[in-house]
Design a protein around this motif. Structure first.
Motif, PDB file in Angstrom:
ATOM      1  N   ALA A   1     -38.839 -37.053  87.772  1.00  0.00           N
ATOM      2  CA  ALA A   1     -40.072 -37.590  87.200  1.00  0.00           C
ATOM      3  C   ALA A   1     -40.489 -38.877  87.919  1.00  0.00           C
ATOM      4  CB  ALA A   1     -39.886 -37.858  85.704  1.00  0.00           C
ATOM      5  N   GLN A   2     -39.530 -39.721  88.272  1.00  0.00           N
ATOM      6  CA  GLN A   2     -39.847 -40.953  88.994  1.00  0.00           C
ATOM      7  C   GLN A   2     -40.416 -40.662  90.372  1.00  0.00           C
ATOM      8  OE1 GLN A   2     -36.157 -43.100  89.012  1.00  0.00           O
ATOM      9  NE2 GLN A   2     -36.684 -44.286  87.178  1.00  0.00           N
ATOM     10  N   VAL A   3     -39.802 -39.717  91.075  1.00  0.00           N
ATOM     11  CA  VAL A   3     -40.272 -39.368  92.417  1.00  0.00           C
ATOM     12  C   VAL A   3     -41.665 -38.770  92.358  1.00  0.00           C
ATOM     13  CG1 VAL A   3     -39.873 -37.810  94.367  1.00  0.00           C
ATOM     14  CG2 VAL A   3     -37.985 -39.117  93.403  1.00  0.00           C
ATOM     15  N   SER A   4     -41.897 -37.866  91.407  1.00  0.00           N
ATOM     16  CA  SER A   4     -43.216 -37.237  91.319  1.00  0.00           C
ATOM     17  C   SER A   4     -44.286 -38.249  90.906  1.00  0.00           C
ATOM     18  CB  SER A   4     -43.190 -36.053  90.349  1.00  0.00           C
ATOM     19  OG  SER A   4     -42.941 -36.486  89.035  1.00  0.00           O
ATOM     20  N   ALA A   5     -43.939 -39.202  90.061  1.00  0.00           N
ATOM     21  CA  ALA A   5     -44.913 -40.225  89.669  1.00  0.00           C
ATOM     22  C   ALA A   5     -45.273 -41.111  90.864  1.00  0.00           C
ATOM     23  CB  ALA A   5     -44.355 -41.074  88.533  1.00  0.00           C
ATOM     24  N   ALA A   6     -44.276 -41.455  91.680  1.00  0.00           N
ATOM     25  CA  ALA A   6     -44.543 -42.280  92.858  1.00  0.00           C
ATOM     26  C   ALA A   6     -45.413 -41.524  93.852  1.00  0.00           C
ATOM     27  CB  ALA A   6     -43.233 -42.703  93.517  1.00  0.00           C
ATOM     28  N   ALA A   7     -45.114 -40.255  94.062  1.00  0.00           N
ATOM     29  CA  ALA A   7     -45.909 -39.444  94.991  1.00  0.00           C
ATOM     30  C   ALA A   7     -47.334 -39.289  94.477  1.00  0.00           C
ATOM     31  CB  ALA A   7     -45.261 -38.082  95.180  1.00  0.00           C
ATOM     32  N   ARG A   8     -47.488 -39.085  93.185  1.00  0.00           N
ATOM     33  CA  ARG A   8     -48.821 -38.949  92.591  1.00  0.00           C
ATOM     34  C   ARG A   8     -49.611 -40.249  92.748  1.00  0.00           C
ATOM     35  NH1 ARG A   8     -47.261 -36.569  88.364  1.00  0.00           N
ATOM     36  NH2 ARG A   8     -46.816 -38.401  87.106  1.00  0.00           N
ATOM     37  N   GLY A   9     -48.952 -41.384  92.578  1.00  0.00           N
ATOM     38  CA  GLY A   9     -49.617 -42.675  92.743  1.00  0.00           C
ATOM     39  C   GLY A   9     -50.070 -42.907  94.177  1.00  0.00           C
ATOM     40  N   GLN A  10     -49.211 -42.541  95.130  1.00  0.00           N
ATOM     41  CA  GLN A  10     -49.580 -42.704  96.542  1.00  0.00           C
ATOM     42  C   GLN A  10     -50.732 -41.783  96.916  1.00  0.00           C
ATOM     43  OE1 GLN A  10     -45.962 -42.148  98.752  1.00  0.00           O
ATOM     44  NE2 GLN A  10     -45.288 -44.258  98.416  1.00  0.00           N
TER      45      GLN A  10
END
Length: 63
Positions: free
Chosen positions: A14-23
């Motif tokens: 979830a942390q990785v996907s949130a960071a990718a979504r933000g970028q």
């Protein structure tokens, strides 16, 4: 009984996907701003040529 390893894996995912979504959102916003600025400049240049035909066409500015 909950699986602690699965919980940790899901939390990290979830942390990785949130960071990718933000970028991705930031990159999209930047491209959108550049497109809108280019559209605004082209529109203004067009109307300035229509309203003031004696005015020389603007030169590209160096950045």
């Amino acid at each position: 009984m909950k699986n602690p390893w699965m919980s940790m894996w899901m939390s990290a995912a979830a942390q990785v996907s949130a960071a990718a979504r933000g970028q991705a959102a930031a990159a999209f916003k930047q491209q959108q701003n550049e497109m809108m600025n280019a559209w605004r400049d082209a529109t203004m240049e067009f109307w300035m040529q229509v309203w003031f035909p004696w005015r020389p066409a603007s030169r590209k500015r160096r950045k």
